[in-house]
Design a protein around this motif. Structure first.
Motif, PDB file in Angstrom:
ATOM      1  N   CYS A 112      -0.061 -12.152  -6.101  1.00  0.00           N
ATOM      2  CA  CYS A 112      -0.099 -11.044  -5.139  1.00  0.00           C
ATOM      3  C   CYS A 112      -1.559 -10.692  -4.895  1.00  0.00           C
ATOM      4  CB  CYS A 112       0.660  -9.830  -5.677  1.00  0.00           C
ATOM      5  SG  CYS A 112       0.592  -8.396  -4.579  1.00  0.00           S
ATOM      6  N   SER A 113      -2.049 -11.001  -3.704  1.00  0.00           N
ATOM      7  CA  SER A 113      -3.438 -10.666  -3.370  1.00  0.00           C
ATOM      8  C   SER A 113      -3.559  -9.164  -3.141  1.00  0.00           C
ATOM      9  CB  SER A 113      -3.881 -11.414  -2.103  1.00  0.00           C
ATOM     10  OG  SER A 113      -3.201 -10.895  -0.969  1.00  0.00           O
ATOM     11  N   PHE A 114      -4.778  -8.666  -3.195  1.00  0.00           N
ATOM     12  CA  PHE A 114      -5.009  -7.247  -2.930  1.00  0.00           C
ATOM     13  C   PHE A 114      -4.547  -6.901  -1.511  1.00  0.00           C
ATOM     14  CE2 PHE A 114      -8.477  -7.819  -6.202  1.00  0.00           C
ATOM     15  CZ  PHE A 114      -7.789  -7.177  -7.209  1.00  0.00           C
ATOM     16  N   ASN A 115      -4.840  -7.762  -0.540  1.00  0.00           N
ATOM     17  CA  ASN A 115      -4.423  -7.494   0.844  1.00  0.00           C
ATOM     18  C   ASN A 115      -2.898  -7.457   0.954  1.00  0.00           C
ATOM     19  OD1 ASN A 115      -6.997  -7.224   1.871  1.00  0.00           O
ATOM     20  ND2 ASN A 115      -7.161  -9.375   2.453  1.00  0.00           N
ATOM     21  N   ARG A 116      -2.230  -8.393   0.293  1.00  0.00           N
ATOM     22  CA  ARG A 116      -0.760  -8.402   0.331  1.00  0.00           C
ATOM     23  C   ARG A 116      -0.216  -7.145  -0.349  1.00  0.00           C
ATOM     24  NH1 ARG A 116       3.085 -11.591   1.872  1.00  0.00           N
ATOM     25  NH2 ARG A 116       1.714 -13.366   2.145  1.00  0.00           N
ATOM     26  N   ALA A 117      -0.827  -6.739  -1.452  1.00  0.00           N
ATOM     27  CA  ALA A 117      -0.380  -5.522  -2.147  1.00  0.00           C
ATOM     28  C   ALA A 117      -0.501  -4.312  -1.224  1.00  0.00           C
ATOM     29  CB  ALA A 117      -1.184  -5.312  -3.429  1.00  0.00           C
ATOM     30  N   ARG A 118      -1.639  -4.178  -0.545  1.00  0.00           N
ATOM     31  CA  ARG A 118      -1.825  -3.047   0.370  1.00  0.00           C
ATOM     32  C   ARG A 118      -0.791  -3.066   1.498  1.00  0.00           C
ATOM     33  NH1 ARG A 118      -7.296  -3.871  -1.253  1.00  0.00           N
ATOM     34  NH2 ARG A 118      -7.644  -5.488   0.298  1.00  0.00           N
ATOM     35  N   ALA A 119      -0.410  -4.258   1.942  1.00  0.00           N
ATOM     36  CA  ALA A 119       0.559  -4.375   3.034  1.00  0.00           C
ATOM     37  C   ALA A 119       2.002  -4.198   2.557  1.00  0.00           C
ATOM     38  CB  ALA A 119       0.399  -5.735   3.721  1.00  0.00           C
ATOM     39  N   ASP A 120       2.333  -4.705   1.368  1.00  0.00           N
ATOM     40  CA  ASP A 120       3.735  -4.792   0.958  1.00  0.00           C
ATOM     41  C   ASP A 120       4.193  -3.766  -0.078  1.00  0.00           C
ATOM     42  OD1 ASP A 120       3.990  -6.861   2.717  1.00  0.00           O
ATOM     43  OD2 ASP A 120       4.147  -8.434   1.201  1.00  0.00           O
ATOM     44  N   VAL A 121       3.294  -3.170  -0.827  1.00  0.00           N
ATOM     45  CA  VAL A 121       3.719  -2.188  -1.830  1.00  0.00           C
ATOM     46  C   VAL A 121       4.557  -1.072  -1.206  1.00  0.00           C
ATOM     47  CG1 VAL A 121       2.880  -0.376  -3.409  1.00  0.00           C
ATOM     48  CG2 VAL A 121       2.009  -2.710  -3.616  1.00  0.00           C
ATOM     49  N   PRO A 122       4.232  -0.584   0.004  1.00  0.00           N
ATOM     50  CA  PRO A 122       5.071   0.469   0.594  1.00  0.00           C
ATOM     51  C   PRO A 122       6.525   0.044   0.848  1.00  0.00           C
ATOM     52  CG  PRO A 122       2.940   0.435   1.676  1.00  0.00           C
ATOM     53  CD  PRO A 122       3.010  -0.787   0.792  1.00  0.00           C
ATOM     54  N   LYS A 123       6.812  -1.251   0.824  1.00  0.00           N
ATOM     55  CA  LYS A 123       8.197  -1.712   0.946  1.00  0.00           C
ATOM     56  C   LYS A 123       8.978  -1.455  -0.340  1.00  0.00           C
ATOM     57  CE  LYS A 123       6.883  -5.432   4.093  1.00  0.00           C
ATOM     58  NZ  LYS A 123       6.714  -6.883   4.231  1.00  0.00           N
ATOM     59  N   TYR A 124       8.264  -1.245  -1.451  1.00  0.00           N
ATOM     60  CA  TYR A 124       8.873  -1.075  -2.764  1.00  0.00           C
ATOM     61  C   TYR A 124       8.738   0.337  -3.327  1.00  0.00           C
ATOM     62  CZ  TYR A 124       8.878  -6.191  -2.879  1.00  0.00           C
ATOM     63  OH  TYR A 124       9.082  -7.515  -2.604  1.00  0.00           O
ATOM     64  N   VAL A 125       7.723   1.078  -2.879  1.00  0.00           N
ATOM     65  CA  VAL A 125       7.424   2.391  -3.443  1.00  0.00           C
ATOM     66  C   VAL A 125       7.469   3.431  -2.325  1.00  0.00           C
ATOM     67  CG1 VAL A 125       5.688   3.788  -4.653  1.00  0.00           C
ATOM     68  CG2 VAL A 125       5.918   1.356  -5.192  1.00  0.00           C
ATOM     69  N   THR A 126       8.121   4.548  -2.604  1.00  0.00           N
ATOM     70  CA  THR A 126       8.113   5.673  -1.663  1.00  0.00           C
ATOM     71  C   THR A 126       6.974   6.589  -2.072  1.00  0.00           C
ATOM     72  OG1 THR A 126      10.500   5.521  -1.414  1.00  0.00           O
ATOM     73  CG2 THR A 126       9.463   7.578  -0.714  1.00  0.00           C
ATOM     74  N   PHE A 127       6.062   6.847  -1.156  1.00  0.00           N
ATOM     75  CA  PHE A 127       4.881   7.642  -1.458  1.00  0.00           C
ATOM     76  C   PHE A 127       5.050   9.085  -1.010  1.00  0.00           C
ATOM     77  CE2 PHE A 127       3.079   3.323  -1.190  1.00  0.00           C
ATOM     78  CZ  PHE A 127       2.528   3.260  -2.457  1.00  0.00           C
TER      79      PHE A 127
END
Length: 158
Positions: free
Chosen positions: A75-90
């Motif tokens: 998981c690249s940093f760019n992918r994390a920034r793009a995809d983490v919101p699909k898994y976590v509600t902020f």
């Protein structure tokens, strides 16, 4: 017997619930101090009506899910920034713009904290669940995949 029963009732102390302040009241000084440093209102995550802030653990689990869904386990940093919101509600406080890093929401720091706190007890790198790849991102380990499976955490292709 009536007299003895009445006497024993009178000798019992009156029980009253203690008067308590909300748990966060004694932390107001520290919250105010952190608000000055981080430039956000940390109290946004406190109280019954407000949503709790995301944690480093929330983001680390999301990073593991993203990495596990990829054939290379990365998981690249760019992918994390793009995809983490699909898994976590902020919470709203997580989505506020950082004063330290203009143009970036506060929650992005949690991605970096996984590495920054690598030697802290409970950290996902310290536990051997993730490996930091310098300047690139994170790779999930076999132990990380086992953790997801054991805890019934579902991954999907991103």
């Amino acid at each position: 017997m009536r007299g003895n029963a009445a006497l024993s009732q009178k000798s019992q102390p009156e029980l009253r619930p203690p008067t308590l302040k909300p748990a966060h009241i004694h932390n107001e000084f520290y919250i105010a101090l952190a608000n000055c440093y981080w430039g956000t209102n940390l109290a946004d995550g406190l109280g019954d009506q407000k949503m709790a802030r995301a944690t480093e653990t929330d983001v680390a689990i999301a990073v593991m899910q993203i990495a596990a869904a990829r054939s290379d386990g990365f998981c690249s940093f760019n992918r994390a920034r793009a995809d983490v919101p699909k898994y976590v509600t902020f919470a709203a406080a997580d989505l506020k713009q950082s004063l330290k890093r203009p143009g970036e929401p506060m929650w992005h720091q949690l991605i970096r904290n996984i590495r920054s706190h690598h030697d802290a007890d409970g950290n996902f790198i310290d536990r051997g669940l993730l490996v930091h790849v310098s300047r690139k991102g994170y790779e999930i380990t076999a132990a990380g995949r086992a953790y997801l499976k054991k805890n019934g955490i579902i991954t999907f292709r991103t």
